[in-house]
Enzyme design. Structure first.
Site, PDB file in Angstrom:
ATOM      1  N   SER A 141      -2.310   1.079  -4.681  1.00  0.00           N
ATOM      2  CA  SER A 141      -2.910   1.964  -3.950  1.00  0.00           C
ATOM      3  C   SER A 141      -4.385   2.402  -4.234  1.00  0.00           C
ATOM      4  CB  SER A 141      -2.316   3.515  -3.982  1.00  0.00           C
ATOM      5  OG  SER A 141      -2.937   4.488  -3.190  1.00  0.00           O
ATOM      6  N   ASP A 179       1.051  -1.177   0.026  1.00  0.00           N
ATOM      7  CA  ASP A 179       0.018   0.010   0.000  1.00  0.00           C
ATOM      8  C   ASP A 179       0.861   1.185  -0.078  1.00  0.00           C
ATOM      9  OD1 ASP A 179      -2.145   1.692   0.348  1.00  0.00           O
ATOM     10  OD2 ASP A 179      -1.593   1.588   2.452  1.00  0.00           O
ATOM     11  N   ASP A 196      -0.294   5.134   0.715  1.00  0.00           N
ATOM     12  CA  ASP A 196      -0.801   6.074   1.915  1.00  0.00           C
ATOM     13  C   ASP A 196      -0.727   5.217   3.238  1.00  0.00           C
ATOM     14  OD1 ASP A 196      -2.588   8.764   0.407  1.00  0.00           O
ATOM     15  OD2 ASP A 196      -2.429   6.748  -0.630  1.00  0.00           O
TER      16      ASP A 196
END
Length: 299
Positions: free
Chosen positions: A178, A89, A91
């Site tokens: 993402s 991922d 963020d």
């Protein structure tokens, strides 16, 4: 069966001293089978047990010894530690921020949008409608604000580049996936060294964001699907994969991977993951695989 318990602390506040390793080793019934991966930061304790059901009991004993010390614990079989695929991922995992919240700050809407982000990452609301709602609030924002945010607000998570560069130097493939936006993943992937990146696309018109995102939205299922595609494309086993994330939309890939890691994650994610990192930086994922600090690629 042969198992290994790995103790890891953050490099900026080393907490894995000889006394802690000795006490943890004693709790496992071991006296000599220890490997220092990084002095004060990480160590392996090797032990024998009858079967895999011993993992939970071993981890419980070690956590009792550690108490409140800022040390992460990973217990696993000795075999298949090093992975050939990393899927991560972005963020709050590979970077410290949530990009959409930082875009919202350009409009004075950070508090409002970050509240929605937090609920989505906790799994309290569905990801797709939450993303549409948040992107809708960005309508009219100049596309140039994205470069401003990238330059002034986005900070890489410590250890991320070392993680990716070290795994790649040892033959692994690294993918950044993402639920955020390609405007950011392209830059972040290049800075860290990922082999590929996947994200959603913010729609724009006349130099401004329209408040819409290209459909279909890439969320929880898309991350798992990309993991499955890469396993097939690279002709590897799921046991050779490592997935890391922090939010509810990472759960599917974390649960599917051979080693699913919750990185400073929301409670539901930490509960479901194979491993959790609450204290270490992203180099903890290298120690998890048995790499020593001397093996790290720091370029």
């Amino acid at each position: 069966m042969s198992f290994v318990a790995t103790l890891v602390s953050t490099p900026t506040a080393p907490a894995v001293d000889q006394d802690l390793v000795r006490r943890a080793s004693k709790a496992l019934g071991q006296t000599t089978a220890e490997t220092v991966l990084s002095p004060g930061v990480a160590a392996d304790i090797h032990f024998e047990a009858a079967d895999a059901t011993a993992i939970a009991a071993a981890e419980s004993r070690i956590r009792t010894v550690i108490g409140a010390a800022p040390v992460d614990v990973f217990v696993q079989p000795e075999t298949d530690r090093r992975k050939r695929l990393l899927i991560a991922d972005m963020d709050s995992t590979m970077i410290r921020q949530e990009c959409i919240d930082e875009l919202a700050a350009e409009l004075g809407l950070k508090k409002k949008i970050s509240g929605i982000t937090e609920r989505a990452m906790r799994g309290e609301i569905d990801f797709e409608p939450a993303l549409r709602e948040r992107v809708g609030l960005l309508a009219g924002l100049s596309v140039s604000a994205i470069d401003t945010v990238l330059s002034n607000r986005i900070v890489l998570m410590p250890g991320g580049r070392t993680l990716v560069q070290t795994m790649k130097a040892n033959g692994a493939y690294c993918a950044l996936v993402s639920g955020g936006f390609t405007h950011f993943t392209r830059s972040v992937a290049a800075m860290i060294g990922f082999d590929e990146n996947q994200a959603n696309t913010l729609l724009e018109e006349n130099g401004k964001l329209t408040g819409k995102v290209a459909e279909p939205i890439l969320g929880r299922d898309a991350k798992r699907e990309r993991l499955e595609e890469l396993v097939a494309d690279k002709s590897i086993e799921f046991s050779e994969t490592l997935a890391v994330g922090d939010g509810a939309n990472d759960l599917a890939m974390i649960e599917r991977a051979g080693a699913g890691v919750a990185y400073r994650a929301k409670p539901a994610v930490a509960e479901a993951a194979d491993f959790r990192v609450d204290h270490g930086d992203l180099t903890a994922l290298l120690y998890l695989q048995g790499y020593a600090e001397k093996d790290f690629v720091l370029s």
